[in-house]
Design a protein around this motif. Structure first.
Motif, PDB file in Angstrom:
ATOM      1  N   LEU A   1       0.831  -1.195   0.000  1.00 24.32           N
ATOM      2  CA  LEU A   1       0.000   0.000   0.000  1.00 24.32           C
ATOM      3  C   LEU A   1       0.870   1.252   0.000  1.00 24.32           C
ATOM      4  N   THR A   2       0.461   2.237  -0.757  1.00 26.45           N
ATOM      5  CA  THR A   2       1.136   3.518  -0.674  1.00 26.45           C
ATOM      6  C   THR A   2       0.256   4.418   0.173  1.00 26.45           C
ATOM      7  N   LEU A   3       0.838   4.952   1.216  1.00 26.32           N
ATOM      8  CA  LEU A   3       0.080   5.763   2.164  1.00 26.32           C
ATOM      9  C   LEU A   3       0.535   7.204   2.043  1.00 26.32           C
ATOM     10  N   ASP A   4      -0.388   8.084   1.752  1.00 23.92           N
ATOM     11  CA  ASP A   4      -0.023   9.487   1.674  1.00 23.92           C
ATOM     12  C   ASP A   4      -0.878  10.295   2.640  1.00 23.92           C
ATOM     13  N   GLU A   5      -0.434  11.496   2.882  1.00 22.51           N
ATOM     14  CA  GLU A   5      -1.086  12.367   3.858  1.00 22.51           C
ATOM     15  C   GLU A   5      -2.517  12.705   3.422  1.00 22.51           C
ATOM     16  N   ARG A   6      -2.746  12.887   2.125  1.00 26.49           N
ATOM     17  CA  ARG A   6      -4.087  13.243   1.651  1.00 26.49           C
ATOM     18  C   ARG A   6      -5.096  12.138   1.931  1.00 26.49           C
ATOM     19  N   SER A   7      -4.692  10.883   1.725  1.00 25.74           N
ATOM     20  CA  SER A   7      -5.629   9.796   1.986  1.00 25.74           C
ATOM     21  C   SER A   7      -5.906   9.667   3.480  1.00 25.74           C
ATOM     22  N   MET A   8      -4.899   9.970   4.309  1.00 24.25           N
ATOM     23  CA  MET A   8      -5.110   9.940   5.762  1.00 24.25           C
ATOM     24  C   MET A   8      -6.103  11.029   6.182  1.00 24.25           C
ATOM     25  N   ILE A   9      -5.981  12.200   5.587  1.00 23.36           N
ATOM     26  CA  ILE A   9      -6.893  13.304   5.900  1.00 23.36           C
ATOM     27  C   ILE A   9      -8.314  12.940   5.477  1.00 23.36           C
ATOM     28  N   LYS A  10      -8.454  12.330   4.291  1.00 18.34           N
ATOM     29  CA  LYS A  10      -9.762  11.920   3.787  1.00 18.34           C
ATOM     30  C   LYS A  10     -10.378  10.857   4.702  1.00 18.34           C
ATOM     31  N   THR A  11      -9.551   9.891   5.111  1.00 19.36           N
ATOM     32  CA  THR A  11     -10.019   8.835   6.005  1.00 19.36           C
ATOM     33  C   THR A  11     -10.492   9.427   7.326  1.00 19.36           C
ATOM     34  N   GLU A  12      -9.706  10.343   7.857  1.00 22.38           N
ATOM     35  CA  GLU A  12     -10.067  10.985   9.120  1.00 22.38           C
ATOM     36  C   GLU A  12     -11.377  11.762   8.987  1.00 22.38           C
ATOM     37  N   ALA A  13     -11.567  12.454   7.866  1.00 21.04           N
ATOM     38  CA  ALA A  13     -12.801  13.212   7.648  1.00 21.04           C
ATOM     39  C   ALA A  13     -14.007  12.276   7.597  1.00 21.04           C
ATOM     40  N   ILE A  14     -13.850  11.132   6.932  1.00 21.81           N
ATOM     41  CA  ILE A  14     -14.951  10.168   6.830  1.00 21.81           C
ATOM     42  C   ILE A  14     -15.293   9.633   8.217  1.00 21.81           C
ATOM     43  N   ILE A  15     -14.277   9.237   8.974  1.00 16.89           N
ATOM     44  CA  ILE A  15     -14.516   8.685  10.312  1.00 16.89           C
ATOM     45  C   ILE A  15     -15.151   9.739  11.219  1.00 16.89           C
ATOM     46  N   ASN A  16     -14.690  10.977  11.130  1.00 18.56           N
ATOM     47  CA  ASN A  16     -15.260  12.043  11.967  1.00 18.56           C
ATOM     48  C   ASN A  16     -16.700  12.366  11.589  1.00 18.56           C
ATOM     49  N   SER A  17     -17.119  12.026  10.365  1.00 13.30           N
ATOM     50  CA  SER A  17     -18.492  12.273   9.935  1.00 13.30           C
ATOM     51  C   SER A  17     -19.448  11.165  10.366  1.00 13.30           C
ATOM     52  N   MET A  18     -18.912  10.102  10.934  1.00 17.91           N
ATOM     53  CA  MET A  18     -19.748   8.999  11.424  1.00 17.91           C
ATOM     54  C   MET A  18     -20.196   9.290  12.847  1.00 17.91           C
ATOM     55  N   THR A  19     -21.344   8.738  13.204  1.00 16.06           N
ATOM     56  CA  THR A  19     -21.799   8.836  14.588  1.00 16.06           C
ATOM     57  C   THR A  19     -20.993   7.838  15.422  1.00 16.06           C
ATOM     58  N   PRO A  20     -20.944   8.025  16.740  1.00 21.72           N
ATOM     59  CA  PRO A  20     -20.238   7.040  17.581  1.00 21.72           C
ATOM     60  C   PRO A  20     -20.765   5.618  17.386  1.00 21.72           C
ATOM     61  N   GLU A  21     -22.064   5.485  17.178  1.00 18.32           N
ATOM     62  CA  GLU A  21     -22.658   4.158  16.969  1.00 18.32           C
ATOM     63  C   GLU A  21     -22.178   3.551  15.651  1.00 18.32           C
ATOM     64  N   GLU A  22     -22.055   4.366  14.611  1.00 15.84           N
ATOM     65  CA  GLU A  22     -21.569   3.872  13.319  1.00 15.84           C
ATOM     66  C   GLU A  22     -20.104   3.448  13.415  1.00 15.84           C
ATOM     67  N   ARG A  23     -19.342   4.155  14.229  1.00 13.75           N
ATOM     68  CA  ARG A  23     -17.933   3.765  14.409  1.00 13.75           C
ATOM     69  C   ARG A  23     -17.833   2.442  15.141  1.00 13.75           C
ATOM     70  N   ARG A  24     -18.699   2.245  16.120  1.00 14.35           N
ATOM     71  CA  ARG A  24     -18.677   0.991  16.885  1.00 14.35           C
ATOM     72  C   ARG A  24     -19.200  -0.181  16.075  1.00 14.35           C
ATOM     73  N   ARG A  25     -20.232   0.082  15.262  1.00 16.85           N
ATOM     74  CA  ARG A  25     -20.910  -0.987  14.520  1.00 16.85           C
ATOM     75  C   ARG A  25     -21.042  -0.595  13.050  1.00 16.85           C
ATOM     76  N   PRO A  26     -19.948  -0.665  12.282  1.00 13.47           N
ATOM     77  CA  PRO A  26     -19.996  -0.200  10.886  1.00 13.47           C
ATOM     78  C   PRO A  26     -20.968  -0.968  10.004  1.00 13.47           C
ATOM     79  N   HIS A  27     -21.377  -2.152  10.415  1.00 12.16           N
ATOM     80  CA  HIS A  27     -22.318  -2.927   9.587  1.00 12.16           C
ATOM     81  C   HIS A  27     -23.694  -2.266   9.514  1.00 12.16           C
ATOM     82  N   ILE A  28     -23.990  -1.302  10.391  1.00 14.81           N
ATOM     83  CA  ILE A  28     -25.297  -0.624  10.343  1.00 14.81           C
ATOM     84  C   ILE A  28     -25.338   0.490   9.300  1.00 14.81           C
ATOM     85  N   ILE A  29     -24.216   0.755   8.653  1.00 13.20           N
ATOM     86  CA  ILE A  29     -24.158   1.867   7.698  1.00 13.20           C
ATOM     87  C   ILE A  29     -24.796   1.439   6.379  1.00 13.20           C
ATOM     88  N   ASN A  30     -26.005   1.947   6.157  1.00 12.93           N
ATOM     89  CA  ASN A  30     -26.736   1.639   4.924  1.00 12.93           C
ATOM     90  C   ASN A  30     -26.513   2.758   3.896  1.00 12.93           C
TER      91      ASN A  30
END
Length: 108
Positions: A30-59
């Motif tokens: 895998l090539t890991l760059d700062e931009r993809s880390m920022i994007k990943t962080e933004a996606i995770i921060n946009s999830m509710t705590p419940e979605e972070r705990r149980r990602p299978h509920i994300i429809n």
């Protein structure tokens, strides 16, 4: 929080290189760059705590909301969820007693 701590440790390639058996993991290319880390962080921060705990509920509607909130696309959210699922499977496989990546220890 964990992502922030990981970023403080330095370049991700170096941190991953410290893991035992990292050279045999399928993720080593895998090539890991700062931009993809920022994007990943933004996606995770946009999830509710419940979605972070149980990602299978994300429809579909939750995926659209997360994408809008993070400034990314639904495809980016889907990609992150698939990667998370893949890593989860690998961790489960590695944590089996006496087994490593589907093979007994000591065998290559």
């Amino acid at each position: 929080d964990q992502l922030q701590q990981l970023k403080k440790m330095g370049p991700l390639e170096e941190v991953l290189g410290m893991l035992p058996g990292y050279g045999r993991l399928p993720l080593r290319n895998l090539t890991l760059d700062e931009r993809s880390m920022i994007k990943t962080e933004a996606i995770i921060n946009s999830m509710t705590p419940e979605e972070r705990r149980r990602p299978h509920i994300i429809n579909g509607s939750r995926r659209r909301r997360i994408a809008r909130g993070s400034g990314t696309t639904v495809q980016d959210v889907n990609r992150l969820l698939r990667q998370f699922e893949m890593v989860q499977r690998m961790v489960r496989q590695m944590s089996r007693p006496g087994r490593h990546m589907g093979r007994p220890f000591g065998l290559s």
